[in-house]
Design a protein around this motif. Structure first.
Motif, mmCIF file in Angstrom:
data_model
loop_
_atom_site.group_PDB
_atom_site.id
_atom_site.type_symbol
_atom_site.label_atom_id
_atom_site.label_comp_id
_atom_site.label_asym_id
_atom_site.label_seq_id
_atom_site.Cartn_x
_atom_site.Cartn_y
_atom_site.Cartn_z
ATOM 1 N N PHE A 206 0.863 -1.268 0.157
ATOM 2 C CA PHE A 206 -0.021 -0.074 0.040
ATOM 3 C C PHE A 206 0.975 1.041 0.147
ATOM 4 N N TRP A 207 1.727 1.129 0.817
ATOM 5 C CA TRP A 207 2.812 2.296 0.786
ATOM 6 C C TRP A 207 3.604 2.576 -0.227
ATOM 7 N N LEU A 208 3.663 1.346 -0.873
ATOM 8 C CA LEU A 208 4.816 1.386 -2.292
ATOM 9 C C LEU A 208 3.700 1.677 -3.564
ATOM 10 N N ASP A 209 2.471 2.130 -3.375
ATOM 11 C CA ASP A 209 1.823 2.314 -4.294
ATOM 12 C C ASP A 209 1.036 1.077 -5.178
ATOM 13 N N SER A 210 0.974 -0.056 -4.656
ATOM 14 C CA SER A 210 0.397 -1.178 -5.229
ATOM 15 C C SER A 210 1.478 -1.645 -6.341
ATOM 16 N N PRO A 211 2.632 -2.016 -6.579
ATOM 17 C CA PRO A 211 3.082 -2.390 -7.729
ATOM 18 C C PRO A 211 2.972 -3.796 -8.155
ATOM 19 N N GLU A 212 2.297 -4.345 -7.362
ATOM 20 C CA GLU A 212 1.712 -5.982 -7.870
ATOM 21 C C GLU A 212 0.612 -5.891 -8.832
ATOM 22 N N PHE A 213 0.239 -4.703 -9.056
ATOM 23 C CA PHE A 213 -1.156 -4.650 -9.766
ATOM 24 C C PHE A 213 -0.839 -4.430 -11.123
ATOM 25 N N GLY A 214 -1.646 -4.577 -12.055
ATOM 26 C CA GLY A 214 -1.656 -4.145 -13.551
ATOM 27 C C GLY A 214 -0.687 -4.825 -14.338
ATOM 28 N N ILE A 215 -0.132 -5.881 -13.932
ATOM 29 C CA ILE A 215 0.614 -6.892 -15.017
ATOM 30 C C ILE A 215 0.286 -8.126 -14.859
ATOM 31 N N PRO A 216 -0.183 -8.682 -16.141
ATOM 32 C CA PRO A 216 -0.503 -10.115 -16.278
ATOM 33 C C PRO A 216 0.320 -11.004 -15.561
ATOM 34 N N THR A 217 -0.222 -11.964 -14.910
ATOM 35 C CA THR A 217 0.898 -12.810 -14.044
ATOM 36 C C THR A 217 0.572 -14.360 -14.181
ATOM 37 N N MET A 218 1.759 -15.112 -14.012
ATOM 38 C CA MET A 218 1.677 -16.606 -13.971
ATOM 39 C C MET A 218 2.171 -16.903 -12.472
ATOM 40 N N HIS A 219 1.298 -17.635 -11.598
ATOM 41 C CA HIS A 219 1.783 -17.812 -10.500
ATOM 42 C C HIS A 219 1.869 -19.494 -10.289
ATOM 43 N N ILE A 220 3.002 -19.906 -9.748
ATOM 44 C CA ILE A 220 3.605 -21.309 -9.843
ATOM 45 C C ILE A 220 3.974 -21.597 -8.309
ATOM 46 N N ASP B 158 2.239 -17.645 1.388
ATOM 47 C CA ASP B 158 3.414 -17.090 1.053
ATOM 48 C C ASP B 158 3.400 -15.725 0.361
ATOM 49 N N SER B 159 4.297 -15.180 0.562
ATOM 50 C CA SER B 159 4.220 -13.561 0.342
ATOM 51 C C SER B 159 3.952 -13.208 -1.169
ATOM 52 N N THR B 160 4.311 -14.101 -2.042
ATOM 53 C CA THR B 160 3.906 -14.080 -3.443
ATOM 54 C C THR B 160 2.342 -13.946 -3.664
ATOM 55 N N ASN B 161 1.719 -14.651 -2.766
ATOM 56 C CA ASN B 161 0.216 -14.716 -3.011
ATOM 57 C C ASN B 161 -0.561 -13.664 -2.560
ATOM 58 N N ILE B 162 0.182 -12.260 -2.283
ATOM 59 C CA ILE B 162 -0.514 -11.136 -2.221
ATOM 60 C C ILE B 162 -1.085 -10.655 -3.695
ATOM 61 N N ILE B 163 -0.478 -11.246 -4.667
ATOM 62 C CA ILE B 163 -0.958 -10.579 -5.993
ATOM 63 C C ILE B 163 -2.564 -10.751 -6.176
ATOM 64 N N PRO B 164 -3.081 -9.952 -6.982
ATOM 65 C CA PRO B 164 -4.561 -10.259 -7.477
ATOM 66 C C PRO B 164 -4.508 -11.394 -8.166
ATOM 67 N N PRO B 165 -5.778 -11.854 -8.551
ATOM 68 C CA PRO B 165 -5.866 -13.143 -9.283
ATOM 69 C C PRO B 165 -5.047 -13.459 -10.457
ATOM 70 N N PRO B 166 -3.999 -14.314 -10.537
ATOM 71 C CA PRO B 166 -3.277 -14.456 -11.503
ATOM 72 C C PRO B 166 -4.127 -14.746 -12.850
ATOM 73 N N ARG B 167 -3.557 -14.449 -14.203
ATOM 74 C CA ARG B 167 -4.177 -14.883 -15.410
ATOM 75 C C ARG B 167 -4.192 -16.733 -15.381
ATOM 76 N N VAL B 168 -3.159 -17.116 -14.780
ATOM 77 C CA VAL B 168 -2.701 -18.740 -14.968
ATOM 78 C C VAL B 168 -2.209 -19.039 -13.593
ATOM 79 N N ALA B 169 -2.769 -19.956 -12.999
ATOM 80 C CA ALA B 169 -2.027 -20.626 -11.901
ATOM 81 C C ALA B 169 -1.355 -22.084 -12.259
#
Length: 469
Positions: free
Chosen positions: A30-44, A164-175
């Motif tokens: 939140f303080w970093l202005d949410s850099p995890e948003f806005g990029i399509p993601t594959m989460h593995i 896991d800390s990576t799971n803070i992302i919004p829904p990934p395109r592909v899991a």
């Protein structure tokens, strides 16, 4: 901070240990202005194979022209391996020749950590509220990938999935879920089903597809494999996610030797794919990655898939470091990984070539099961147990040597038992092991933990250089 100061600060965060949970990540992003948003993601996520699947996916996407943010763990030789931009937009395609191209620069490390430290100190985050070491790495990755304007992200989980800390992302395109095994049981559960439940935590409503590994390859008990598969299928159905299942029967290996492997994938027709990675399970990992990339980019050209698989570099996965003698380095660090190592060695050397193993194992691993898998078949003629420098979790060499002797006595007839010794340092073990290999035309294999890899490689190159003088 400069780079050296930044790395000292980052290493200092290891004192906060490993604390699963997403609250600290949520607050800091939140303080970093949410850099995890806005990029399509594959989460593995997965117990084994998630690194290889991640790497294949990143290289395939780059081969199709995408600028790929790639986050993985742990690093093997260099810190920058963790956070890398594989830039498919680069007309020179430097990343295709240089496996280190695109690693986060020293300047970027200093810049991101300075900004993070400023926020942490301004907000008074200390003790339990201070981010852990892995959370710091994840935050750095999100910051760097946004700064580099990445087109797509490939994120490998660190531990588990749900918390896991990576799971803070919004829904990934592909899991993607890779092989499930019994590892980190104190944190994730004592059964395949419990561990699978934690990994399934990366599934979110809004994700397009779940690409699932064939668990019958990974889990020896058919009933357990079926239960794990059903758990993922049911969770995907509940969340409206399409299930894309990989089947081992859909991969046909054509050739396997010390230069790599060639194979076909049923859905890809007569196309022959080639990988330089040597483990026997790599064609299955590559096939799963193909499914994941196609789910993410349905229009991707088959040529990009083939180029990406062929270009993929992934260190310490039965990596060949020398031809004469043959020296292989593997990061297998649990019973499933040790079993895969044994299967791969048997496939590469069907003539029963003698082996020398240099092994370090962490104290919290199932050491007995790992040694049992490696010694099975009696091909190991010299087993040197050691420990990497400065790793508190590493088991003492003399304890491992005693356990290995007991294991060999139970498993093998006296004529097939290896010579076993505890050695104080990785370098000393490499010197002794290399001398044996040269005298007996044996294969040298380092394995047991990624923490050993850097020392092993450095010592080996020094020994080989000395021999060539």
């Amino acid at each position: 901070m400069n780079y050296e100061e930044a790395m000292i600060y980052l290493e200092g965060t290891e004192r906060f240990g490993s604390r699963l949970g997403l609250d600290r990540m949520r607050q800091l992003l939140f303080w970093l202005d949410s850099p995890e948003f806005g990029i399509p993601t594959m989460h593995i996520a997965g117990t084994n194979g998630k690194g290889s699947v991640s790497a294949y996916s990143a290289y395939m996407l780059a081969s199709a022209g995408y600028r790929v943010g790639f986050f993985c763990s742990p690093y093997v030789y260099d810190f920058g391996e963790r956070i890398r931009v594989i830039d498919g937009r680069d007309p020179e395609a430097v990343w295709a020749q240089d496996p280190h191209a695109g690693q986060i620069s020293r300047e970027a490390v200093a810049e991101t950590l300075t900004r993070l430290r400023t926020i942490i100190e301004e907000q008074g985050l200390t003790g339990p509220s201070h981010p852990t070491h892995f959370e710091m790495l994840t935050l750095m990755a999100f910051m760097h990938f946004r700064a580099r304007a990445c087109d797509v992200l490939v994120l490998e989980t660190g531990l588990g999935g749900r918390l896991d800390s990576t799971n803070i992302i919004p829904p990934p395109r592909v899991a993607v879920i890779t092989a499930i095994g019994l590892d980190h049981t104190a944190r994730l559960g004592n059964t395949y089903l419990e561990i699978a439940g934690e990994k399934a935590g990366i599934l979110k409503r809004g994700t397009r597809a779940l690409c699932l590994y064939d668990q019958t390859i990974a889990i020896p008990e058919a009933e357990e494999a079926a239960k794990v598969t059903e758990l993922f299928a049911q969770r995907a159905a509940e969340l409206g996610i399409d299930l894309v299942a990989h089947r081992h029967a859909d991969v046909h290996v054509l050739k396997r030797d010390l230069t790599g492997q060639s194979f076909r994938i049923f859905e890809e027709g007569n196309r022959i794919f080639r990988t330089a990675l040597l483990p026997a399970f790599e064609p299955d990992n590559a096939a799963l990655a193909v499914k994941a990339v196609r789910a993410l980019v349905p229009t991707i050209a088959q040529e990009a898939l083939a180029r990406g698989i062929e270009r993929c570099y992934w260190p310490a996965r039965l990596e060949k470091l020398s031809d004469r003698p043959v020296v292989l380095l593997d990061g297998g660090h649990n019973p499933q990984g040790a079993a895969a190592l044994r299967e791969s060695l048997n496939a590469l050397f069907p003539d029963g070539r003698p082996e020398v193993h240099i092994c370090s194992i962490m104290r919290d691993k199932d050491q007995q099961a790992m040694l049992d898998e490696a010694l099975r078949g009696g091909k190991v003629k010299l087993l040197l147990l050691t420990a990497p420098q400065g790793v508190a979790r590493a088991e003492r060499p003399e304890i491992l040597a005693e356990l290995a002797a007991e294991t060999a006595a139970k498993l093998l007839p006296a004529t097939q038992r290896p010579e076993i010794a505890g050695v104080d340092s990785v370098a000393a073990a490499v010197e002794r092991g290399l001398a044996f290999c040269l005298a007996h035309d044996a294969v040298l294999v380092g394995w047991g933990t990624f923490y050993q890899a850097g020392e092993f490689r450095k010592a080996l190159l020094a020994e080989i250089a000395a021999l060539e003088v």
